[in-house]
Design an enzyme around this catalytic site. Structure first.
Site, short mmCIF file in Angstrom:
data_model
loop_
_atom_site.label_atom_id
_atom_site.label_comp_id
_atom_site.label_asym_id
_atom_site.label_seq_id
_atom_site.Cartn_x
_atom_site.Cartn_y
_atom_site.Cartn_z
N LYS A 33 21.71 21.73 26.08
CA LYS A 33 22.78 21.25 26.95
C LYS A 33 22.75 19.73 27.04
O LYS A 33 23.78 19.06 26.89
CB LYS A 33 22.61 21.88 28.34
CG LYS A 33 23.77 21.60 29.29
CD LYS A 33 23.41 22.00 30.70
CE LYS A 33 23.70 23.43 31.02
NZ LYS A 33 25.04 23.77 31.36
N ARG A 103 20.64 21.36 36.56
CA ARG A 103 20.63 22.56 35.71
C ARG A 103 19.54 22.51 34.68
O ARG A 103 19.18 21.44 34.20
CB ARG A 103 21.94 22.65 34.91
CG ARG A 103 23.18 22.87 35.71
CD ARG A 103 24.35 22.78 34.73
NE ARG A 103 25.54 22.33 35.40
CZ ARG A 103 26.59 23.11 35.65
NH1 ARG A 103 26.59 24.35 35.28
NH2 ARG A 103 27.63 22.63 36.27
N GLY A 112 21.73 32.26 31.54
CA GLY A 112 21.49 32.92 32.82
C GLY A 112 20.03 33.17 33.16
O GLY A 112 19.72 33.76 34.19
N MET A 114 17.57 30.86 33.62
CA MET A 114 16.92 29.89 34.50
C MET A 114 17.88 29.41 35.57
O MET A 114 19.02 29.84 35.63
CB MET A 114 16.36 28.74 33.67
CG MET A 114 15.16 29.17 32.88
SD MET A 114 14.51 27.86 31.88
CE MET A 114 15.82 27.60 30.75
N ARG A 359 28.57 24.19 23.05
CA ARG A 359 27.48 24.67 22.19
C ARG A 359 28.08 25.59 21.14
O ARG A 359 29.21 26.08 21.32
CB ARG A 359 26.41 25.41 23.00
CG ARG A 359 26.96 26.61 23.72
CD ARG A 359 25.89 27.27 24.57
NE ARG A 359 26.49 28.28 25.42
CZ ARG A 359 25.96 28.76 26.51
NH1 ARG A 359 24.82 28.30 26.96
NH2 ARG A 359 26.55 29.69 27.21
N HIS A 475 9.55 60.40 6.16
CA HIS A 475 10.44 61.00 5.16
C HIS A 475 11.89 60.89 5.60
O HIS A 475 12.77 60.44 4.86
CB HIS A 475 10.04 62.47 4.93
CG HIS A 475 10.92 63.16 3.94
ND1 HIS A 475 12.04 63.87 4.32
CD2 HIS A 475 10.88 63.20 2.59
CE1 HIS A 475 12.63 64.35 3.24
NE2 HIS A 475 11.94 63.95 2.18
N SER A 784 6.00 46.74 -10.04
CA SER A 784 6.90 46.87 -8.90
C SER A 784 6.02 47.11 -7.69
O SER A 784 5.20 48.03 -7.67
CB SER A 784 7.86 48.04 -9.12
OG SER A 784 8.70 48.13 -8.00
N CYS A 851 9.83 47.41 -4.44
CA CYS A 851 10.69 48.57 -4.20
C CYS A 851 10.34 49.32 -2.93
O CYS A 851 10.91 50.36 -2.64
CB CYS A 851 10.70 49.50 -5.41
SG CYS A 851 9.09 50.25 -5.72
N TYR A 871 13.06 40.41 -8.79
CA TYR A 871 14.10 41.17 -8.10
C TYR A 871 13.55 41.90 -6.88
O TYR A 871 12.33 42.05 -6.73
CB TYR A 871 14.74 42.20 -9.05
CG TYR A 871 13.82 43.33 -9.47
CD1 TYR A 871 13.72 44.48 -8.70
CD2 TYR A 871 13.06 43.24 -10.63
CE1 TYR A 871 12.87 45.51 -9.06
CE2 TYR A 871 12.22 44.27 -11.00
CZ TYR A 871 12.11 45.41 -10.20
OH TYR A 871 11.28 46.42 -10.56
C1 PEP Z 1 6.09 52.52 -1.86
O1 PEP Z 1 5.02 53.06 -1.69
O2 PEP Z 1 6.39 51.40 -1.41
C2 PEP Z 1 7.16 53.20 -2.62
C3 PEP Z 1 8.29 52.58 -2.91
O3 PEP Z 1 6.95 54.50 -2.95
P1 PEP Z 1 7.08 55.72 -1.93
O4 PEP Z 1 7.74 55.23 -0.69
O5 PEP Z 1 7.86 56.75 -2.65
O6 PEP Z 1 5.66 56.10 -1.74
#
Ligand code: PEP
Ligand code: MG
Length: 898
Positions: A33, A103, A112, A114, A359, A475, A784, A851, A871
């Site tokens: 402010k 203020r 809001g 303080m 702001r 899962h 990966s 992954c 990636y």
């Molecule tokens: C992992 O373990 O990060 C993975 C991608 O394989 P999963 O989740 O199938 O074990």
């Protein structure tokens, strides 16, 4: 002499009167402010003069047992004198009193949280001066009573109800219902009662000395930095306590000086849609708190907005046309200057406009997107800046149907926000019923204690999934995210009674087929059908994505195994598949029998016979997947879960499977018992299956390569096939797997007389694999990072059970975030860094990706950019988030190098 050479710390910065000692770049010192008030003053905008006491004073105050620096009082006195000369009034002067507001103003906005005190400087003498000066006694006493109430509440810690009761008594006595019905004399009487009440409570009179009032208010604002509300807000928004707040003391201007006075708030664009139109509201003859208090209905700013709302009361444009014209040009100037949508507070005192705050405005995801794209199109910001302006995680709100924020919610349970979006349907308790009703076109929500791979088709048929157990990588959570199904997991309060077809929660009972709604973005379970908003993926969304793609370095792939996943992934811009979990294909009812037959076989010959039945089906899956991916890389992981997951466990299940398949029930049960493991997550799974039963992997590799050759032969682009081995730990293990893979691939090439491009790689999911990545890279052409398992094995925390106790860790600040959601960069991240370095030392062109679920988390993606992965791969619905996060990470890294 020492005193002469000592650099004096400047604790106070003045602003107003067409100039300022600070500017917008000084947010850390002056708070948001204060910095913006200074900036507006320098721009020559009408800002009531004042000064900011820096955040360093707050830090000093708490470091020195709530004492101020010795020279602070002098600096405040000098600054106040400057304000007095600018406005031509004197603090405490009964004839011509200066009144101020006090203020808070932290670095990050904490709306809001303080305290604030207005009209400070009023006492029994100055109120008379104010009455004369304003020519309005009623106004003066109205201001005085407001001041007494606010000061008593904020500084003297007296309950504001006491004052409201007194006011109510007066209104009852006078038989008036609104504040505006009270006369000057009435307010005088109220003031007298207020002062008496304060004296009764405190045993001393209400402070009359303006200087004492000022320091009381300053201390109260600094104290409010440590109130519970502020602490809670800081924790929620990761604002460090060490930042402290600044205090702004500013000369008062009055919006309650009659019909040419007003006060209001405005956004330069609509904060919920982003539309480029002035948006906001104001009240004539009112003070700031009246607009937010909701006692009177505020009026629209523009004529157009008033007409749209069907309001009768005039807009600011109509009621105060000249001031409105000036206001409009000021807000346009502010937006241009700050190059972002502004959230503004203003007051008009007797036809004169004053700016009290500006702001960058908070906005919805939809508005953020539109404002960013519009500002870039208007040439106010660059495309890269537009990319930086949108919070990647907020895109979730745009990719799924969401609950209309305006609709009422009856929450019956809370769980984890496992997969975003909202869904409504009839509750069912079994995957079979979900499938049956789903096939009949009914919307169902599958509610389970927890899900298992066998539920996959029911999950797919359901609109949404709720589980009573399981964490963010359970899962249910992983599969639901992959499918783009909203999911609430770990809603522990749910008591599911499948036998009686009911569930119980918080003392309420619901029956199967009752309609519920789930909000997978908040983890809420609600009764009934709730109104939804549908996603919109074209327009601004598509534009921003194109801009993001043009700056990012990281490729973005998807985790996908079904044709639907793969199509969704491509629609969201995935550049390949980073993880195809082949076991998900094994649960199909057509093939589970053959899979079980393979598991029950006594020897390799028997296993091969069963696998031969699976081969054509797997091949067909891959043909479809490769066809959809049209020549993009596809990483296929060979079988990963322990075999017992494919077998029935209870005697009941064994009997029904035996009846359905003709398999021997005794053998089924015996084999299930044989395969039982105490710690299946650390057991006979991953490539350990391929080492023990090479024929399983051999047949899978054959299916993959034959499919790729089939696709190539059909004239479609040949896929870039990447065959991936899960849970590898050792160089020798990888060597064995590589040889097995190459041998099989070569055999298929020879049979077909044709070749395609392929790579063989390892999932890095174990600390040993990361540490010995150099050995793995001898044989693996890519890595990966399976960060779900790598997190599990690094911490020694089960990914399926962590939901039960991780909260305690987060509440106690031991974990900032669930490490299964956002990568633990220090520990797991260090392993990734080590593996990257060692892998590249052996094989400089080793391809690197991630992954695990972290591949779709913006903070983790930033880390992936910093360590130089090639990636990230994430569930299809997170692909746009990953694209934007990868672009921001690339820009961030470039800035670092500058
Ligand atoms: C992992 O373990 O990060 C993975 C991608 O394989 P999963 O989740 O199938 O074990
Ligand atoms: Mg894994």
């Amino acid at each position: 002499m020492v005193a002469d050479t000592m650099v004096k710390t400047r604790w106070v910065y003045a602003f107003g009167g067409g100039g300022a000692e600070g500017d917008a770049s000084m947010k850390n010192l002056l708070g948001g402010k204060g910095a913006n008030l200074a900036e507006m003053s320098s721009l020559g905008l009408p800002v009531p003069p004042g000064f900011t006491i820096t955040t360093e004073v707050c830090t000093y105050y708490y470091a020195h047992g709530q004492e101020y620096p010795s020279d602070l009082r002098d600096q405040v006195r000098d600054a106040l004198a400057k304000v007095e000369s600018q406005v031509g009034k004197t603090f405490g002067d009964p004839a011509n009193p200066l009144l101020v507001s006090v203020r808070s103003g932290a670095r990050a906005s904490m709306p809001g949280m303080m305290d604030t005190v207005l009209n400070l400087g009023l006492n029994d003498a100055t109120v008379e001066g104010l009455a004369k000066l304003a020519g309005d006694r009623r106004f003066a006493f109205d201001s005085y009573r407001r001041f007494i109430q606010m000061y008593s509440n904020v500084v003297l810690n007296l309950d504001h109800h006491m004052f409201e009761e007194i006011l109510d008594e007066h209104k009852e006595r006078l038989d008036v219902h609104v504040d505006t019905g009270l006369t000057a004399e009435d307010w005088e009487a109220v003031v007298a009662d207020y002062k008496q009440a304060v004296e009764n409570e405190r045993g001393e009179p209400f402070p009359q000395d303006p200087e004492a009032q000022l320091w009381g208010a300053i201390s109260a604002v600094f104290a409010s930095w440590m109130n519970d509300r502020a602490k809670f807000y800081r924790r929620m928004h990761d604002i460090p306590e060490s930042w402290g707040t600044a205090v702004n003391v500013q000369s008062m201007v009055f919006g309650n000086m009659g019909e040419t006075s007003a006060t209001g708030v405005a956004f330069t664009r609509n904060p919920s849609t982003g539309e480029n139109r002035l948006y906001g509201e104001f009240l004539i003859n009112a003070q700031g708190e009246d607009v937010v208090a909701g006692i009177r209905t505020p009026q629209a700013l523009t004529k157009a907005a008033r007409e749209e709302m069907g309001e009768k009361n005039p807009s600011m444009e109509e009621a105060l046309p000249e001031v409105f014209t000036q206001f409009k040009s000021v807000v346009e100037k502010l937006e241009k200057h700050y190059r972002d949508m502004q959230d503004i507070e203003f007051t008009v005192e007797k036809g004169r406009l004053y700016m009290l705050q500006t702001r960058n405005g908070k906005r919805t995801a939809k508005a953020a997107l539109k404002v960013a794209v519009d500002l870039a199109s208007e040439g106010l910001i660059t495309k890269e800046e537009a990319v930086m302006r949108v919070e990647p995680a907020s895109l979730d709100q745009l990719l799924h149907p969401t609950i209309d924020p305006a609709s009422p919610r009856d929450v019956i349970a809370n769980g984890l926000p496992a997969s975003p979006g909202a869904a409504t349907g009839k509750v069912v308790f079994t995957a079979e019923e979900a499938e049956r009703l789903g096939a009949a076109g009914e919307a169902v929500i599958l509610m389970r204690e927890e899900t298992s791979p066998e539920d996959i088709r029911g999950m797919d048929a359901a609109r949404g999934i709720v589980t009573a157990r399981g964490g963010m990588t359970s899962h249910a959570a992983v599969v639901a995210r992959g499918m783009g199904r909203p999911c609430v997991s770990g809603a522990g309060e749910l008591r599911i009674d499948q036998k009686s077809g009911e569930f119980h929660v918080r003392g309420r009972t619901f029956k199967a087929h009752d309609v519920i709604t789930i909000d997978g973005s908040t983890g809420e379970v609600l009764t009934g059908a709730v109104k939804m908003i549908e996603p919109e993926l074209s327009g601004d969304f598509a534009t921003l994505m194109t801009w993001a793609d043009s700056v990012r370095r990281l490729k973005v792939r998807a985790n996908a195994e079904t044709a639907l996943d793969a199509r969704t992934a491509r629609q969201f811009g995935a550049e390949g598949i980073g993880l195809c979990r082949t076991e998900h294909m094994f649960f199909d009812p057509d093939r589970i029998a053959a899979v079980r037959e393979m598991i029950l076989a006594d020897d390799e010959k028997g296993r091969r016979a069963a696998l031969e039945k699976i081969l054509p089906m797997q091949r067909q899956d891959f043909v479809e997947l490769f066809g959809i991916m049209e020549g993009l890389p596809v990483t296929i992981r060979l079988l990963d879960p322990p075999l017992h997951e494919f077998l029935p466990h209870t005697e009941e299940d064994v009997a029904s499977v035996a009846a359905a398949t003709g398999l021997d029930p005794a053998k089924l049960l015996r084999r299930a018992k044989e395969l039982h493991e105490v710690n299946p997550m650390l057991g006979h799974r991953g490539c350990r299956l391929g080492v023990a039963y090479p024929e399983i992997y051999e047949i899978q590799v054959r299916a993959i390569v034959e499919a790729a050759l089939d696709v190539a032969a059909s004239g479609k682009p040949a896929p870039i096939v990447e065959i991936m081995h899960p849970l590898v730990a050792k160089g020798e293990e990888m060597k064995f797997l590589r040889e097995l893979t190459d041998k099989t691939v070569k055999a298929v090439f020879a049979e077909r007389g044709r070749e395609i491009e392929y790579k063989v790689g390892a999932m890095v999911e174990l600390p040993r694999a990361a540490i010995r990545a150099g050995d793995l890279a001898e044989h693996a052409e890519f890595f990966s990072f399976g960060t779900n398992d790598l997190t599990q094995t690094t911490f020694g925390i089960s990914r399926d059970d962590s939901g039960r106790f991780l909260n305690a860790y987060i509440e106690k600040g031991i974990f900032e975030r669930d490490p299964f959601v956002s990568l633990d960069q220090e520990g797991v991240g260090d392993l990734i860094r080590i593996a990257t370095e060692r892998g590249r030392a052996t094989r400089p062109d080793v391809k690197l990706g991630i992954c695990g679920e972290h591949g779709g988390d913006p903070a983790s993606i930033q880390f992936c950019e910093a360590v130089g992965l090639d990636y990230v791969s994430c569930s299809a619905y997170r692909v746009p988030i990953a694209r934007l996060a990868a672009a921001q990470a690339a820009i961030g890294e470039r800035e670092k190098d500058r």
